[in-house]
Motif scaffolding. Structure first.
Motif, PDB file in Angstrom:
ATOM      1  N   ARG A  47     -40.466 -19.480  47.815  1.00 24.04           N
ATOM      2  CA  ARG A  47     -39.559 -19.928  46.755  1.00 24.04           C
ATOM      3  C   ARG A  47     -40.049 -19.541  45.370  1.00 24.04           C
ATOM      4  NH1 ARG A  47     -39.501 -23.987  43.178  1.00 24.04           N
ATOM      5  NH2 ARG A  47     -37.449 -24.778  42.468  1.00 24.04           N
ATOM      6  N   ASP A  48     -41.269 -19.904  45.037  1.00 23.32           N
ATOM      7  CA  ASP A  48     -41.789 -19.644  43.692  1.00 23.32           C
ATOM      8  C   ASP A  48     -41.921 -18.147  43.427  1.00 23.32           C
ATOM      9  OD1 ASP A  48     -41.890 -22.346  43.265  1.00 23.32           O
ATOM     10  OD2 ASP A  48     -44.048 -22.538  43.620  1.00 23.32           O
ATOM     11  N   HIS A  52     -34.518 -18.161  49.920  1.00 19.39           N
ATOM     12  CA  HIS A  52     -33.926 -17.621  48.694  1.00 19.39           C
ATOM     13  C   HIS A  52     -32.474 -18.038  48.489  1.00 19.39           C
ATOM     14  CE1 HIS A  52     -37.557 -15.486  48.071  1.00 19.39           C
ATOM     15  NE2 HIS A  52     -37.352 -14.553  48.990  1.00 19.39           N
ATOM     16  N   ILE A  67     -38.435 -16.795  42.712  1.00 22.83           N
ATOM     17  CA  ILE A  67     -37.944 -17.143  41.376  1.00 22.83           C
ATOM     18  C   ILE A  67     -38.663 -16.321  40.312  1.00 22.83           C
ATOM     19  CG2 ILE A  67     -37.902 -18.989  39.650  1.00 22.83           C
ATOM     20  CD1 ILE A  67     -37.318 -20.942  41.952  1.00 22.83           C
ATOM     21  N   ASN A  68     -39.982 -16.177  40.457  1.00 22.76           N
ATOM     22  CA  ASN A  68     -40.743 -15.376  39.490  1.00 22.76           C
ATOM     23  C   ASN A  68     -40.273 -13.928  39.488  1.00 22.76           C
ATOM     24  OD1 ASN A  68     -42.311 -17.562  38.722  1.00 22.76           O
ATOM     25  ND2 ASN A  68     -43.965 -17.095  40.163  1.00 22.76           N
ATOM     26  N   ALA A  70     -32.136 -20.928  46.106  1.00 19.46           N
ATOM     27  CA  ALA A  70     -32.366 -20.580  44.698  1.00 19.46           C
ATOM     28  C   ALA A  70     -31.184 -19.805  44.128  1.00 19.46           C
ATOM     29  CB  ALA A  70     -33.652 -19.760  44.571  1.00 19.46           C
TER      30      ALA A  70
END
Length: 310
Positions: A124-125, A157, A128-129, A160
């Motif tokens: 996830r992180d 994903h 997003i990054n 998000a």
């Protein structure tokens, strides 16, 4: 319509007609003189998109090369002149996102493009990054289309992407792949998550998507981007030195590239095809496939039959 800054000599040269001079020009382009490029709606919004766009895999991965960037800005300019808008990229494509961002940032036509890219990582992180970095590289405050590249960690994903769409960071979200083996997986994601877009491989000789993927797309009203329309150049190698059929002119087809693209576009479920190129004369040839008469079902089968007999 024919752009005001259209270079007649260059395009006549593409078709081997430069020796015919002025006489060839109205004959060759009479079918687009009073037309706009064909557009089709995105089902989730009814926004219209031109049916021919631009892929950037390898072709825009040129780093800081001044000479190569100069050619690519010409590609983008000619694409814009013919009404093309969709530019598809990815973090996977080396420097392509940055090159697209740099070349379009100060261009007069920057706002006319439809910018599509992808998230291509796990977690996830990290996802997003990566998407935040794509915004910076493309120099956009919002991406028109963010796609999950090759379905990598898609279950993570998709959450998000739906959130980003609600926040207005992206306008649409989608999923992609490039192999026949992934079509069933694409179908399942379409059925369960209702993405705005799906991108996959499809060509005149690679028609696996016709078995069931297009049926699912039609039922769930998903927009379609087509990659690998020339099968990595294999189709051109197959027809090298071979003549087009005489009846191709009935569909305003004057090159093998247009032959291959018009077959794809004659499937009305295809929203846009995104062949990659770094050559100005190729982008012109590709864009012209979006004009004029499209083959009907009988002509489609005739096109396949002719190609297989070469």
């Amino acid at each position: 319509m024919i752009p005001e800054n259209y270079n007649r000599r260059d395009v006549l040269k593409i078709y081997g007609l430069s020796g015919l001079g002025l006489m060839a020009y109205p004959i060759l382009f009479s079918f687009i003189a009073n037309e706009e490029i064909l557009e089709r709606p995105i089902p989730s919004s009814n926004q219209l998109l031109p049916v021919v766009g631009l892929g950037t895999w390898q072709t825009f991965d040129v780093g800081n090369s001044v000479s190569e960037r100069k050619v690519l800005i010409e590609v983008l300019s000619k694409m814009n002149n013919y009404g093309g808008r969709v530019i598809d990229s990815s973090p996977m494509y080396g420097s392509s996102e940055a090159v697209v961002g740099d070349l379009t940032f100060n261009a007069d036509f920057a706002k006319s493009f439809f910018y599509a890219t992808k998230v291509w990582t796990a977690g996830r992180d990290a996802g997003i990054n990566q998407m935040e970095n794509s915004l910076k590289l493309l120099k956009r405050q919002r991406i028109d289309l963010m796609q999950i590249h090759n379905l990598v960690d898609w279950k993570t994903h998709v959450k998000a992407l739906k959130s980003w769409k609600e926040q207005g960071k992206i306008k649409y979200w989608g999923i992609t792949h490039y192999t026949d083996a992934a079509h069933s997986d694409l179908e399942e994601v379409i059925k369960s998550e209702s993405p705005d877009f799906v991108q996959f491989n499809y060509s005149i000789l690679s028609r696996h998507a016709e078995k069931s993927l297009f049926e699912v797309i039609q039922k769930h009203k998903t927009a379609v981007l087509i990659n690998r329309p020339f099968e990595g150049g294999n189709l051109f190698r197959m027809v090298k030195g071979k003549p087009l059929p005489v009846w191709a002119k009935d569909f305003n087809i004057t090159s093998w590239g247009q032959y291959f693209l018009k077959f794809i576009l004659s499937n009305e479920l295809v929203t846009c095809v995104i062949p990659g190129t770094s050559k100005p004369h190729h982008i012109i040839d590709n864009m012209i496939a979006g004009f004029g008469r499209m083959p009907d079902e009988r002509a489609r089968e005739l096109m396949v039959s002719y190609l297989k007999k070469l």
